[in-house]
Scaffold this motif. Structure first.
Motif, PDB file in Angstrom:
ATOM      1  N   ALA A  24       0.857  -1.185   0.000  1.00 62.91           N
ATOM      2  CA  ALA A  24       0.000   0.000   0.000  1.00 62.91           C
ATOM      3  C   ALA A  24       0.895   1.238   0.000  1.00 62.91           C
ATOM      4  O   ALA A  24       2.007   1.196   0.522  1.00 62.91           O
ATOM      5  N   GLU A  48       0.783   6.987   2.162  1.00 65.82           N
ATOM      6  CA  GLU A  48      -0.325   7.809   2.662  1.00 65.82           C
ATOM      7  C   GLU A  48      -1.413   6.937   3.280  1.00 65.82           C
ATOM      8  O   GLU A  48      -2.011   7.289   4.302  1.00 65.82           O
ATOM      9  N   LYS A  49      -1.685   5.791   2.663  1.00 65.49           N
ATOM     10  CA  LYS A  49      -2.714   4.886   3.181  1.00 65.49           C
ATOM     11  C   LYS A  49      -2.261   4.255   4.505  1.00 65.49           C
ATOM     12  O   LYS A  49      -3.038   4.131   5.442  1.00 65.49           O
ATOM     13  N   VAL A  50      -0.988   3.890   4.581  1.00 65.59           N
ATOM     14  CA  VAL A  50      -0.463   3.300   5.811  1.00 65.59           C
ATOM     15  C   VAL A  50      -0.461   4.348   6.926  1.00 65.59           C
ATOM     16  O   VAL A  50      -0.843   4.060   8.058  1.00 65.59           O
ATOM     17  N   TRP A  51      -0.047   5.568   6.591  1.00 67.00           N
ATOM     18  CA  TRP A  51      -0.044   6.639   7.602  1.00 67.00           C
ATOM     19  C   TRP A  51      -1.443   6.835   8.179  1.00 67.00           C
ATOM     20  O   TRP A  51      -1.620   6.973   9.385  1.00 67.00           O
ATOM     21  N   LYS A  52      -2.461   6.827   7.308  1.00 67.75           N
ATOM     22  CA  LYS A  52      -3.836   7.012   7.774  1.00 67.75           C
ATOM     23  C   LYS A  52      -4.236   5.879   8.722  1.00 67.75           C
ATOM     24  O   LYS A  52      -4.981   6.092   9.675  1.00 67.75           O
ATOM     25  N   ALA A  53      -3.701   4.689   8.488  1.00 72.15           N
ATOM     26  CA  ALA A  53      -4.028   3.537   9.335  1.00 72.15           C
ATOM     27  C   ALA A  53      -3.326   3.593  10.686  1.00 72.15           C
ATOM     28  O   ALA A  53      -3.853   3.096  11.678  1.00 72.15           O
ATOM     29  N   GLY A  84      -8.108   4.502  12.314  1.00 70.03           N
ATOM     30  CA  GLY A  84      -7.164   3.525  11.778  1.00 70.03           C
ATOM     31  C   GLY A  84      -6.597   2.639  12.867  1.00 70.03           C
ATOM     32  O   GLY A  84      -6.595   1.408  12.761  1.00 70.03           O
ATOM     33  N   SER A  93       5.629   1.643  -4.688  1.00 74.88           N
ATOM     34  CA  SER A  93       4.202   1.731  -4.359  1.00 74.88           C
ATOM     35  C   SER A  93       3.882   0.987  -3.055  1.00 74.88           C
ATOM     36  O   SER A  93       2.729   0.802  -2.710  1.00 74.88           O
ATOM     37  N   THR A 105       5.082   0.202   1.270  1.00 77.03           N
ATOM     38  CA  THR A 105       5.546   0.916   2.457  1.00 77.03           C
ATOM     39  C   THR A 105       6.172  -0.067   3.438  1.00 77.03           C
ATOM     40  O   THR A 105       5.580  -1.102   3.736  1.00 77.03           O
ATOM     41  N   ILE A 141      -5.076  -2.894   6.017  1.00 71.27           N
ATOM     42  CA  ILE A 141      -4.554  -1.999   4.975  1.00 71.27           C
ATOM     43  C   ILE A 141      -4.706  -2.557   3.571  1.00 71.27           C
ATOM     44  O   ILE A 141      -5.022  -1.833   2.633  1.00 71.27           O
ATOM     45  N   GLU A 142      -4.468  -3.852   3.424  1.00 66.80           N
ATOM     46  CA  GLU A 142      -4.436  -4.442   2.081  1.00 66.80           C
ATOM     47  C   GLU A 142      -5.766  -5.055   1.681  1.00 66.80           C
ATOM     48  O   GLU A 142      -5.805  -5.922   0.814  1.00 66.80           O
TER      49      GLU A 142
END
Length: 137
Positions: A15, A18-23, A29, A89, A91, A135-136
């Motif tokens: 992922a 940005e998506k991981v940070w949000k989680a 998250g 792409s 993290t 996340i995934e």
């Protein structure tokens, strides 16, 4: 076992950062893969981790470098850091749980030496299963 060492778990997540940070840096998250909380991404902000049978743990945000690093004090002794590193792409996520002292006991009266082993195993499952599952999706 070296009871002074920190617990460190690293995983590559499929992922964007940005998506991981949000989680890992939002209340919603963190609740989705770890535990309910009152977290807000603000340096110095105090919040609560709702640790089920262990009760509520007071925490305080001590490091905040979006989207690469979040650190907070947890309870009376521990420090937790989430480090994120962008890899194309994907993290790289690293969890660092420090503050272990063989001479201390937790707020719940358990020796750090005992709790550290339980937490080490628990973090394995959380970081390697719960976080990627969230996340995934």
């Amino acid at each position: 076992m070296d009871t002074q060492r920190e617990i460190r778990k690293t995983i590559i997540l499929n992922a964007p950062i940005e998506k991981v940070w949000k989680a890992v840096a939002t209340s919603e998250g963190i609740a989705a893969w770890w535990m309910p909380n009152t977290f807000e991404a603000e340096l110095g902000k105090e919040f609560i981790l709702h640790a089920g049978p262990f009760g509520d743990s007071p925490c305080k945000v001590t490091e905040l470098e979006p989207p690469n690093r979040l650190g907070f004090d947890w309870g009376k002794d521990w420090h937790l850091v989430f480090e994120l590193k962008e890899l194309d792409s994907k993290t790289e996520f690293t969890l660092i749980h420090s503050g272990w002292d063989p001479e201390k006991v937790t707020e719940f009266g358990q020796p750090h030496t005992i709790v550290q082993g339980m937490m080490d195993n628990g973090w394995d499952k959380i970081v390697n299963e719960a976080l990627p599952a969230y996340i995934e999706d």
